[in-house]
Every structure is written in structure tokens, then in C-alpha cells.
Design an enzyme around this catalytic site. Structure first.
Site, PDB file in Angstrom:
ATOM      1  N   HIS A  55      40.607 -14.487  91.781  1.00  0.00           N
ATOM      2  CA  HIS A  55      41.224 -15.622  92.475  1.00  0.00           C
ATOM      3  C   HIS A  55      42.504 -16.013  91.759  1.00  0.00           C
ATOM      4  CE1 HIS A  55      38.782 -17.613  89.394  1.00  0.00           C
ATOM      5  NE2 HIS A  55      39.381 -18.759  89.630  1.00  0.00           N
ATOM      6  N   HIS A  57      43.711 -18.745  90.192  1.00  0.00           N
ATOM      7  CA  HIS A  57      43.904 -19.685  89.081  1.00  0.00           C
ATOM      8  C   HIS A  57      44.617 -19.019  87.901  1.00  0.00           C
ATOM      9  CE1 HIS A  57      40.533 -22.577  90.607  1.00  0.00           C
ATOM     10  NE2 HIS A  57      41.706 -22.832  91.162  1.00  0.00           N
ATOM     11  N   ASP A  59      44.342 -19.011  84.782  1.00  0.00           N
ATOM     12  CA  ASP A  59      43.591 -18.369  83.694  1.00  0.00           C
ATOM     13  C   ASP A  59      42.936 -17.060  84.158  1.00  0.00           C
ATOM     14  OD1 ASP A  59      41.871 -20.144  85.245  1.00  0.00           O
ATOM     15  OD2 ASP A  59      40.293 -19.738  83.790  1.00  0.00           O
ATOM     16  N   HIS A  60      43.303 -16.611  85.363  1.00  0.00           N
ATOM     17  CA  HIS A  60      42.813 -15.321  85.875  1.00  0.00           C
ATOM     18  C   HIS A  60      43.962 -14.383  86.239  1.00  0.00           C
ATOM     19  CE1 HIS A  60      38.574 -16.788  86.309  1.00  0.00           C
ATOM     20  NE2 HIS A  60      39.244 -17.909  86.141  1.00  0.00           N
ATOM     21  N   HIS A 113      34.667 -21.871  95.096  1.00  0.00           N
ATOM     22  CA  HIS A 113      35.498 -22.291  93.954  1.00  0.00           C
ATOM     23  C   HIS A 113      36.953 -22.373  94.422  1.00  0.00           C
ATOM     24  CE1 HIS A 113      36.847 -22.610  89.793  1.00  0.00           C
ATOM     25  NE2 HIS A 113      37.606 -21.555  89.945  1.00  0.00           N
ATOM     26  N   ASP A 132      34.886 -16.811  88.841  1.00  0.00           N
ATOM     27  CA  ASP A 132      34.382 -18.177  88.663  1.00  0.00           C
ATOM     28  C   ASP A 132      33.429 -18.581  89.783  1.00  0.00           C
ATOM     29  OD1 ASP A 132      35.982 -18.307  86.450  1.00  0.00           O
ATOM     30  OD2 ASP A 132      37.360 -19.820  87.233  1.00  0.00           O
ATOM     31  N   HIS A 170      33.899 -16.811  82.312  1.00  0.00           N
ATOM     32  CA  HIS A 170      33.883 -17.871  81.289  1.00  0.00           C
ATOM     33  C   HIS A 170      32.588 -17.905  80.482  1.00  0.00           C
ATOM     34  CE1 HIS A 170      37.617 -19.927  82.471  1.00  0.00           C
ATOM     35  NE2 HIS A 170      37.283 -19.617  83.719  1.00  0.00           N
TER      36      HIS A 170
END
Ligand code: ZN
Ligand code: FE
Length: 254
Positions: A55, A57, A59-60, A113, A132, A170
Site C-alpha cells: 500500500h 503509506h 513507511d512502505h 487499512h 498492514d 510491523h
């Protein structure tokens, strides 16, 4: 067999590098950052063929553009997120199949999410890269989806073979487990799992991957039919979606 490497980055993120020794193809899954990936590639003598994103975000996808520039890799991500995945080359959707050498992964859409969230399921490797959506003993927060959507997404993952290894992005396991125990304190497997998890974390070791079987036994979001959980929530014999909705709400403020 694919070689699967887990690279811990930031506070609690994992980047995965998967490598096929036959074709020499290598993919990075959800690279939050480029430098740690480049370092491992260099050490292993691997060349990056693909990035697979679950996805959009940061941090991805944070390492997407730098990795693409440094390695010429192709970026695969959800077609519906083409406008918010940096450097996307190939858009995919639910039911599509992608390959790494002779290995194939099925794309499963798991909105909740985020609206465009997808996961990568390597059936022959018993490996699920679920970003996530599903965490060890937990699930992702609902940023762009309804509880109903997330519940359906998780159902798709719970239906995978029990031996499937769950590679999430995570290390949220300890906090998730504390919540799970507060909701279902009489679950013996959950109690034992928490002891194992505490021991791993005390040595700063990863608790990921888990398996679908372990999640079915311990993850409250997979256990909406547990009477014990329903009792804790005061929702005995209510629908799974109602139980899920209340669980997610309580976890958000736990
Ligand atoms: Zn996310
Ligand atoms: Fe994340």
C-alpha cells in the site's frame, strides 16, 4: 525454495527481500528506506529485480524511487493506487498472478487499512506478505475502510492453509498480545504465545513470521466467534462484524 530475508528498519518496520537462487531474481517488499536494502543486496551479491508494495503509506514505499534509480528494478503495486505509489510500473488487482523466477504469487485485495491495500500470497512457499492488513495477534487500523471491509479482508487471509507463514510489515506483536489477553484472558494458547513473545523481544528478536494456524488460535480479530471474547465485549451471539467492529474500536484506544 525462495530465500526470505527480514530487514528491521525504523522503529518497528520490516522490509523483506525475497530471492530465487535459480533465476537470481530478487524482490524487495515494502521498502521503507533504500540504504538498508542496497546494503543487503551488496553483501549478498543480489540484483534487485522488483519492488512489491502492499500500500501507499510512506513507511512502505519510501525507498521506491531511490531503489529504482540505483537498480533499475520494476515496481509492482495496486492498480487502483497508481497515482500514489511512487515509481509504479505495473498495476495489479485482486486475483492477478505475478512471478519471481518460476515462483508465483497471487494478489489478494484486502481493503480496510487503505482502500487499495493488496497482499502477496506465494502458495507453493506457504508465504504471505500481508503489509498492514494482518499483524501477529492484531490487524491494521482502519484509515480508509469500514470494519465490514476489513473483516472480509481478514476472512480471506484466515481461509489460507494453516501452515501459511504470515510476514507482516510491523513488529507490533507485544502490544497486540497485551490487548488480546485483555479481551480473552482464558485462552491458553494465547497465554503461552505471550510468554514466547516476551522471551523473543527480551533478546530483541523478531516475532514475525507467525502462521495462519497460530493467528486462528490467538488473534482476537480472527476469533470473533469465540464466546469468551463475545462475553468480554458484552456481545454474546452477535454477528462477527459487530464483534469485529467493537474489537477494532477498543484496540484503537487501548
Ligand atoms: Zn500502513
Ligand atoms: Fe505501516
Amino acid at each position: 525454495m525462495l530465500t526470505i530475508l527480514q530487514i528491521p528498519v525504523l522503529t518497528d518496520n520490516y522490509i523483506y527481500l525475497i530471492h530465487d537462487p535459480v533465476s537470481k531474481e530478487t524482490a524487495a517488499i515494502d521498502p521503507a528506506l533504500a540504504p538498508p536494502v542496497l546494503e543487503v543486496l551488496d553483501k549478498k551479491g543480489w540484483r534487485l529485480t522488483y519492488i512489491f508494495n502492499t500500500h501507499h503509506h510512506w513507511d512502505h514505499v519510501g525507498g521506491n524511487l531511490e531503489l529504482k534509480q540505483e537498480t533499475g528494478c520494476k515496481i509492482i503495486a495496486a492498480r487502483s493506487d497508481s497515482d500514489r505509489i511512487p515509481g509504479i510500473d505495473v498495476g495489479v488487482g485482486d486475483g492477478d498472478v505475478i512471478s519471481l523466477g518460476s515462483h508465483t504469487a497471487k494478489i489478494i485485495a484486502t481493503p480496510g487499512h487503505t482502500s487499495g491495500h493488496i497482499v502477496y500470497y506465494f502458495a507453493n512457499e506457504d508465504a504471505l506478505f500481508c503489509g498492514d492488513t494482518l499483524f501477529v495477534m492484531g490487524c491494521g487500523r482502519l484509515f480508509e475502510g469500514t470494519p465490514e471491509q476489513m473483516y472480509q479482508s481478514l476472512q480471506k487471509l484466515q481461509a489460507l492453509p494453516p501452515a501459511t507463514r504470515v510476514y507482516c510489515t510491523h513488529e507490533y506483536t507485544q502490544a497486540n498480545g497485551r490487548f488480546a489477553l485483555s479481551i480473552e484472558p482464558d485462552n491458553g494458547q494465547l497465554q503461552q504465545k505471550m510468554i514466547d513473545v516476551q522471551q523473543l523481544r527480551a533478546k530483541n528478536q523478531s516475532t514475525v513470521p507467525s502462521t495462519i494456524a497460530q493467528e486462528s488460535a490467538t488473534n482476537p480479530f480472527f476469533r470473533t466467534d469465540s464466546l469468551s471474547i463475545q462475553k468480554t465485549l458484552g456481545l454474546e451471539h452477535q454477528s462477527p462484524v459487530q464483534v469485529f467492529t467493537e474489537l477494532r474500536k477498543r484496540k484503537d484506544t487501548f
